[in-house]
Design an enzyme around this catalytic site. Structure first.
Site, PDB file in Angstrom:
ATOM      1  N   ALA A 244       1.589   3.601   7.512  1.00 23.12           N
ATOM      2  CA  ALA A 244       1.924   5.002   7.692  1.00 23.12           C
ATOM      3  C   ALA A 244       0.694   5.776   8.143  1.00 23.12           C
ATOM      4  O   ALA A 244       0.786   6.928   8.540  1.00 23.12           O
ATOM      5  CB  ALA A 244       2.465   5.588   6.397  1.00 23.12           C
TER       6      ALA A 244
ATOM      7  N   ASN B 238       0.821  -1.200   0.000  1.00 27.76           N
ATOM      8  CA  ASN B 238       0.000   0.000   0.000  1.00 27.76           C
ATOM      9  C   ASN B 238       0.867   1.268   0.000  1.00 27.76           C
ATOM     10  O   ASN B 238       1.018   1.909  -1.030  1.00 27.76           O
ATOM     11  CB  ASN B 238      -0.939  -0.024   1.209  1.00 27.76           C
ATOM     12  CG  ASN B 238      -1.871   1.158   1.243  1.00 27.76           C
ATOM     13  OD1 ASN B 238      -1.823   2.024   0.371  1.00 27.76           O
ATOM     14  ND2 ASN B 238      -2.714   1.218   2.247  1.00 27.76           N
ATOM     15  N   ASP B 239       1.451   1.577   1.147  1.00 29.04           N
ATOM     16  CA  ASP B 239       2.200   2.833   1.262  1.00 29.04           C
ATOM     17  C   ASP B 239       3.290   2.985   0.205  1.00 29.04           C
ATOM     18  O   ASP B 239       3.572   4.089  -0.246  1.00 29.04           O
ATOM     19  CB  ASP B 239       2.843   2.926   2.647  1.00 29.04           C
ATOM     20  CG  ASP B 239       1.791   3.093   3.732  1.00 29.04           C
ATOM     21  OD1 ASP B 239       0.723   3.657   3.435  1.00 29.04           O
ATOM     22  OD2 ASP B 239       2.040   2.653   4.860  1.00 29.04           O
ATOM     23  N   VAL B 240       3.906   1.860  -0.187  1.00 28.42           N
ATOM     24  CA  VAL B 240       5.026   1.946  -1.130  1.00 28.42           C
ATOM     25  C   VAL B 240       4.570   2.290  -2.535  1.00 28.42           C
ATOM     26  O   VAL B 240       5.393   2.458  -3.430  1.00 28.42           O
ATOM     27  CB  VAL B 240       5.850   0.638  -1.157  1.00 28.42           C
ATOM     28  CG1 VAL B 240       6.459   0.369   0.198  1.00 28.42           C
ATOM     29  CG2 VAL B 240       5.011  -0.531  -1.623  1.00 28.42           C
ATOM     30  N   THR B 241       3.232   2.392  -2.745  1.00 27.99           N
ATOM     31  CA  THR B 241       2.738   2.773  -4.068  1.00 27.99           C
ATOM     32  C   THR B 241       2.050   4.127  -4.032  1.00 27.99           C
ATOM     33  O   THR B 241       1.527   4.588  -5.035  1.00 27.99           O
ATOM     34  CB  THR B 241       1.690   1.750  -4.571  1.00 27.99           C
ATOM     35  OG1 THR B 241       0.563   1.796  -3.681  1.00 27.99           O
ATOM     36  CG2 THR B 241       2.256   0.353  -4.590  1.00 27.99           C
TER      37      THR B 241
END
Lengths: 465, 103
Positions: free
Chosen positions: A435, A394-397
């Protein structure tokens, strides 16, 4: 009996073999040979130490039994552990190294004659400093790794535990530790030595509890580094080259991994260590965006999209590990390949709970490693790709990392999945990632949300294909 | 004047940090997990200290406090050595290249 010079040469050989063991990891082909070098180095170190002790009596028998007992426990764990549990296994192993360092330091302190360090009450100052540093770092590693283990295993909440004055308390404890080492050297009173160990145990707990679940890759690398420095400290005490070389290697290895992980999140090391990120603002940030329209689909839609694509990039994340979806994922990819679709995998540096976590899981599912790419290698390919299949990440995209300077992840390198023609997001719900921030991608026109368990959804897609 | 042996050991230490630095940067990111498990295994070479501590003293007196701590450290390190190397071996065995004769 072996002369001490010859012994030192053997330790040097072990040290060199350990260097070669790490060197082997530069590519998967040479890595197995590297591991063999490591095993040989360890065997040499252990055998010459036993030979040099030359004490083939009762103690020797106990030693063999304990080696066997410990070895069987270790081997049992190594064969039984599922690959998804690697992070907590490594954390658990770190704690053992830390505790072993503490124990060796204690016995050196109680029986200094054996190690040529002087006599009880009259230990050489340099040795006292080395052994108390080794014991202190070992103790921090021990309790710190236990906390990390509990958090990774889910036996303890992954959210940061923060209280007022925490950092000052840690700072104070650090200063107390240094003064205690000073007093220990001055007075040689053993109470100080025990106090150093107890305070270090406490410090280990306090250092790790404020760090949140998503920062675990940094924590594990950091504890890896600590266990190395502890070994090096003991190595100085024992005047043992193998230990000093190994300690330095492991120490710098862990430090580099921590650096890579921090860079992957665009955060400074201190920012991570001071902790308390992403636990509290979770509720406030996602409420305002609840009403946005979301396109959701089912497995048939996903299968249709991917079957007609010419290239698909898979973006795995921690969610894939939790759902154990790696095998299903591989089957899905095989089915796609039969339809002539080109499939590659894109891995973000901090995907998962430890460095390289996703790579191991994909390798376990028989995904060839030359289909798996790191962020820099593959990021430009998203623009030419038809479908990005985001599974458990999720956050890494999240494109907000590029656009909103207010966002806590601003500046973090992300996988540019938004550039691909369509994005499939396998997720249980719209909840934000670790995050604690909403992902704008969920609401885009070219995004199709697949609300389900990662493994179940992937299996359903296989059926539809 | 003679140089303190500590300086020699310290030199080894500093040079090893540099070796570690360059060697670890050359490790491919996909092998970072095995790197952690193998560094964990080799740091258990601390067992040499445990062995010396455990076998110290007279043979009729094996269970001195110092010896007991040595024995305890031996178990811990042994778990790590076998566990660390074997789990690394198991992981590395899974890394395979694409088969050429596929399909």
């Amino acid at each position: 009996m072996i002369s001490s010079n010859l012994l030192a040469v053997f330790y040097l050989i072990s040290g060199v073999l350990f260097i070669l063991a790490l060197r082997g990891l530069s590519s998967p082909e040479t890595s197995r040979q590297g591991n063999l070098f490591g095993i040989i180095g360890m065997a040499i170190a252990i055998s010459v130490t036993i030979l040099s002790a030359g004490n083939f009596s009762t103690g020797f028998l106990y030693l063999l039994i304990l080696l066997l007992v410990g070895g069987s426990i270790g081997a049992f764990i190594a064969f039984k552990i599922p690959m998804t549990a690697m992070p907590e296994l490594v954390a658990g192993f770190h704690s053992l190294v830390g505790l072993a360092a503490v124990f060796v330091a204690i016995s050196a302190f109680l029986n200094p004659e054996v190690f040529n360090l002087g006599f009880p009450g009259k230990i050489k100052i340099a040795s006292l400093i080395e052994m108390s540093l080794g014991a202190a770092i070992g103790a921090v590693t021990f309790t710190g790794s236990i906390i990390a283990f509990l958090k990774l295993r889910g036996l303890m909440s992954g959210s940061p535990i923060i209280f007022v004055g925490q950092h000052y308390l840690n700072l104070a404890l650090g200063i107390i530790l240094i003064s205690l080492i000073f007093y220990l050297c001055k007075t040689q009173i053993d109470t100080w030595f025990w106090t150093i160990i107890i305070i270090s145990f406490l410090l280990g707990v306090l250092l790790i509890i404020p760090i949140g679940g998503a920062d675990m890759p940094v924590v594990i690398s950091m504890l890896n580094s600590y266990s190395g420095w502890a070994a090096a400290g003991i190595g100085f005490t024992l005047e043992n080259t193998a230990l000093i070389i190994t300690g330095a290697l492991v120490g710098s290895s862990g430090a580099i991994l921590s650096y890579i992980m921090c860079k992957g999140m665009n955060r400074s090391f201190f920012n991570v260590i001071l902790g308390g990120w992403g636990g509290t603002d979770q509720s406030s940030s996602n409420k305002s965006k609840e009403k946005k329209p979301v396109k959701s689909g089912n497995s048939d839609d996903a299968a249709f999209l991917m079957k007609n694509a010419s290239s698909v990039i898979i973006v795995p994340g921690y969610g894939m590990a939790v759902a154990q979806a790696q095998h299903a994922l591989r089957e899905m990819v095989d089915a796609l390949k039969k339809n002539g679709v080109k499939v590659t995998y894109a891995i973000h540096p901090v995907a998962g709970r430890m460095p390289g976590h996703m790579n191991v899981l994909l390798a376990e599912a028989n995904v060839p490693y030359d289909e798996v790419f790191e962020l820099e290698e593959i990021n430009n390919d998203f623009a030419n790709c038809d479908v990005a299949y985001v599974i458990g990440a999720n956050d890494v995209t999240n494109p907000i990392a590029k656009t909103d300077p207010q966002s806590p992840i601003y500046g973090m390198p992300i996988l540019d999945v938004e550039k691909s023609k369509s994005v499939l997001f396998v997720k249980r719900s719209l909840s934000p990632g670790y995050a604690g921030i909403d992902n704008d991608l969920f609401y885009r026109d070219n995004t199709l949300m697949l609300f389900a368990d990662a493994k179940k959804m992937t299996e359903d897609i296989i059926k539809s294909l | 004047m003679e140089i303190d042996p500590f300086i020699f050991r310290f030199s080894i230490f500093i040079l090893s940090i540099f070796i570690g630095y360059y060697v670890v940067w050359s490790v491919t990111p996909s092998l970072h997990t095995p790197l952690m498990s193998v560094t964990n295994a080799i740091s258990s070479v601390i067992i040499v200290g445990a062995i010396i501590a455990a076998l110290a003293g007279k043979s009729e007196n094996v269970f001195d406090t110092a010896n007991i701590f040595g024995f305890l450290a031996i178990i811990l390190a042994a778990v790590n050595i076998f566990g660390g190397f074997l789990v690394t071996q198991r992981m590395l065995a899974m890394y395979k290249k694409k088969k050429k004769d596929k399909k």
